[in-house]
Motif scaffolding. Structure first.
Motif, PDB file in Angstrom:
ATOM      1  N   LEU A 156      34.403 -52.746  -4.870  1.00  0.00           N
ATOM      2  CA  LEU A 156      34.058 -52.509  -6.033  1.00  0.00           C
ATOM      3  C   LEU A 156      35.280 -52.895  -7.119  1.00  0.00           C
ATOM      4  N   ALA A 157      36.335 -52.205  -6.725  1.00  0.00           N
ATOM      5  CA  ALA A 157      37.585 -52.089  -7.569  1.00  0.00           C
ATOM      6  C   ALA A 157      38.259 -53.672  -7.593  1.00  0.00           C
ATOM      7  N   VAL A 158      38.249 -54.157  -6.407  1.00  0.00           N
ATOM      8  CA  VAL A 158      38.839 -55.550  -6.448  1.00  0.00           C
ATOM      9  C   VAL A 158      38.067 -56.478  -7.281  1.00  0.00           C
TER      10      VAL A 158
ATOM     11  N   ILE B 253      36.462 -48.439 -13.949  1.00  0.00           N
ATOM     12  CA  ILE B 253      37.651 -47.675 -14.423  1.00  0.00           C
ATOM     13  C   ILE B 253      38.671 -47.708 -13.362  1.00  0.00           C
ATOM     14  N   THR B 254      38.528 -48.107 -12.352  1.00  0.00           N
ATOM     15  CA  THR B 254      39.652 -48.082 -11.462  1.00  0.00           C
ATOM     16  C   THR B 254      40.682 -49.404 -11.856  1.00  0.00           C
ATOM     17  N   PRO B 255      40.043 -50.613 -12.069  1.00  0.00           N
ATOM     18  CA  PRO B 255      40.874 -51.699 -12.921  1.00  0.00           C
ATOM     19  C   PRO B 255      41.746 -51.204 -14.001  1.00  0.00           C
TER      20      PRO B 255
ATOM     21  N   MET C  81      43.236 -48.017  -4.865  1.00  0.00           N
ATOM     22  CA  MET C  81      42.998 -46.856  -5.726  1.00  0.00           C
ATOM     23  C   MET C  81      41.588 -46.652  -5.464  1.00  0.00           C
ATOM     24  N   GLY C  82      40.527 -47.868  -5.607  1.00  0.00           N
ATOM     25  CA  GLY C  82      38.995 -47.666  -5.386  1.00  0.00           C
ATOM     26  C   GLY C  82      38.691 -46.861  -4.361  1.00  0.00           C
ATOM     27  N   GLY C  83      39.330 -47.415  -3.289  1.00  0.00           N
ATOM     28  CA  GLY C  83      39.115 -46.688  -1.834  1.00  0.00           C
ATOM     29  C   GLY C  83      39.258 -45.310  -2.001  1.00  0.00           C
TER      30      GLY C  83
ATOM     31  N   GLY D 201      33.882 -40.377 -14.034  1.00  0.00           N
ATOM     32  CA  GLY D 201      34.405 -41.625 -14.549  1.00  0.00           C
ATOM     33  C   GLY D 201      33.689 -41.919 -15.916  1.00  0.00           C
ATOM     34  N   ALA D 202      32.881 -41.405 -16.484  1.00  0.00           N
ATOM     35  CA  ALA D 202      32.457 -41.635 -17.886  1.00  0.00           C
ATOM     36  C   ALA D 202      33.338 -41.019 -18.715  1.00  0.00           C
TER      37      ALA D 202
END
Lengths: 326, 261
Positions: A69-71, A257-259, A280-282, A311-312
């Motif tokens: 998802l982050a990638v 948010i991770t990116p 980071m996402g992992g 996250g929000a």
């Protein structure tokens, strides 16, 4: 270059630590030393089954989905030149959710829930891309709008199914909010290869993405076939996202948010940003999964709820900081 | 022959923009393109660069049809500085200019020493080397423009196309950038530049093309092209053309305006 490698190294350690933590925490807490001996195969007991058959596949599933998802989020934000873009923006999630809902409503079993959500997710993205490129070159602006429209259309059908089939609401809602509780080795074994191969293919285009971010026409004049690169990235990104969603349901915010956090830490160069963001996402997803099964032990909170709760607000904080000209 | 445009027609759907353009550029000069909004200036540049494909007619770069040159090779022949440059990201000036080396690098190839040397040289020419570590966002309009020109230079292209590179800048930066561009022409690079300001075009360009409704209204040296008749027809305005006797001999356009007192 040295600093970049250091960043990657640090976030890699973070991920390994999160994975060990996740494997250790649960109904029975297991220490790092025991985990180590079990993983290297030097112990045969009850703990071994808990780790190898239940916690490890679940943790690996969370790590891989978070990474994916982050990638994809990193690529889509750059490709669509929109900071609000996430892996779901072109309607993958709505398609997948509709697929899963249909499979749940017609009692097709878990395999079909996974399969149908995967297929529908990819189909919906194709549809969005097709509609937005009907008149010539597809503009990213049109694509986002079409994605929004198609998403609400699909979700209206999900609501309809929920309305008709009261008794399955809980199951559908649980799926939509996302959870890794049902993830075993079989889910990991089909999704991991797709996700890893897909992420690698996307990574090959990270330098092209750098140029595309500085303007599509300029990128074209640097010798990049923007339309082809975009097609490859959107297609691969959608397949990766769909295989993720088919495993865990829709987990929000990780891909959004991770990116952003990663960009703040390592800068905009996608050659370093993409791998960093993935690791980071992992880590974030594994942490969220740990929390999802520990905050109201022994019950489980959907992991999507956890990522949104943390996250929000963080995203809002980020937004304020950027607004103030940070 | 550096650039040869033969009977070029182009339309966006029903909207015909270029209606039979032909011209040659034999030597590396500074060629200005002027004309009113919608006269086809940007579309002409995009056809020359191969970004758009003509409906009829052809563009030849060094005697090769531009549509037959592979995209990546084309990027080694032509550098393009677009009209609206993007800067809402955190890339540094150095990273932006290094992107100009993309046409010279394979997908898996890391930047080589020669790439870093070319980038440094390009940034020195446009005087942005001291800004190399700054994010583009933090630079002024003129500095950003010079960074993008340096990027086009680092492509090591023989031809540069610039679409109104001084449009949003104040007079100081306009002159600064145009002097930089003149310097490039002295180094043997052919530049085709779209300019809004007729007087700047007259002063800086070696030759000028005046476009009107997708056709060439006039082409030649500034003193041949900048006349009351041509300007009146190209822009539908009433002007006077004066010729300052300063040895430069470039005609200047001033509005025909009578102050009522």
């Amino acid at each position: 270059m040295y600093r970049r490698r250091l960043y990657i190294f640090l976030v890699l350690i973070l991920l390994v630590f999160m994975i060990l933590l996740s494997v250790g925490i649960g109904s029975v807490d297991i220490g790092f030393k025991d985990i180590f001996w079990i993983l290297v195969g030097k112990r045969e007991d009850r703990l071994r089954d808990i780790i190898l058959l239940i916690r490890l596949p679940r943790t690996i599933g969370a790590a891989i989905c978070g990474m994916a998802l982050a990638v994809v989020g990193t690529f889509f934000q750059g490709l669509l030149r929109n900071p609000m873009a996430d892996p779901y923006i072109l309607g993958v999630s709505s398609g997948s959710a509709l697929g899963a809902t249909i499979a749940i409503v017609f009692n097709m079993g878990i395999v079909f829930v996974n399969l149908l959500s995967f297929v529908m997710g990819v189909l919906v993205t194709f549809f969005v891309y097709f509609i937005s490129s009907l008149n010539g070159r597809s503009s990213t602006y049109t694509m986002i709008l079409v994605g929004v429209a198609v998403s609400s259309f699909a979700f209206s059908f999900i609501s309809l199914f929920m309305f008709i089939k009261h008794e399955q609401i809980a199951q559908i809602v649980m799926w939509i909010m996302g959870s890794f509780s049902l993830v075993g080795w079989s889910e990991v074994s089909y999704s991991a290869p797709i996700i890893i191969a897909g992420s690698f293919i996307m990574y090959l285009f990270s330098r092209d993405l750098n140029a595309i971010i500085t303007g599509e026409e300029s990128a074209e004049h640097l010798g990049i076939d923007v339309e082809v690169v975009r097609r490859i990235l959107l297609f691969t990104g959608s397949v990766v996202t769909a295989s993720c969603v088919s495993v865990s349901g829709i987990v929000g915010f990780v891909g959004l948010i991770t990116p952003h956090i990663s960009r703040l830490l390592v800068g905009p160069d996608n050659r370093i940003l993409v791998p960093f963001s993935g690791l980071m996402g992992g880590s974030f997803m594994v942490l969220a999964d740990i929390l999802s099964r520990t905050v109201i032990k022994p019950a489980e909170v959907p992991v999507g709820v956890i990522t949104a709760i943390f996250g929000a607000p963080f995203f809002l904080y980020l937004l304020m900081r950027v607004r103030r000209g940070e | 022959m550096i650039v040869k445009v033969v009977d070029l027609y182009f339309s966006y759907g029903q909207n015909e923009v270029l209606n039979g353009i032909s011209f040659n550029m034999e030597k590396p000069i500074l060629l200005g393109v002027i004309g009113s909004n919608g006269s086809g200036k940007t579309t002409l540049l995009r056809n020359i660069s191969g970004y758009l494909k003509p409906n009829r007619g052809s563009v030849f770069l060094f005697d090769r049809n531009v549509v037959d040159i592979p995209r990546k090779e084309r990027a080694r022949l032509i550098g393009y500085v677009p009209q609206d440059i993007v800067y809402d990201f955190d890339f540094t000036a150095y990273e932006i200019v290094m992107m100009g080396r993309l046409p010279h690098l394979g997908r898996f190839q890391a930047e080589r020493k020669i790439d870093r040397e070319v980038v440094e040289r390009s940034m020195l020419i446009t005087d942005v080397w001291h800004l190399r570590d700054k994010p583009l966002r933090k630079l002024s309009g003129g500095e950003r423009q010079r960074v993008y020109i340096a990027r086009a230079l680092s492509q090591e292209a023989k031809i540069l196309l610039m679409d109104e590179p001084v449009a949003h800048l104040d007079i100081k930066y306009q002159l600064e950038i145009l002097s930089v561009i003149r310097g490039l022409v002295e180094r043997g690079i052919a530049v085709i530049i779209v300019l809004h300001d007729v007087n700047l075009a007259s002063i800086y360009c070696d030759e000028i093309i005046v476009l009107k409704d997708g056709t060439i209204l006039a082409k030649g040296k500034p003193e041949e092209v900048i006349t009351e008749g041509v300007i009146r027809e190209a822009f539908s305005i009433d002007v006077r053309v004066i010729n300052p006797e300063d040895g430069l001999n470039r005609p200047l356009v001033i509005p025909n305006f009578v102050r009522k007192t």
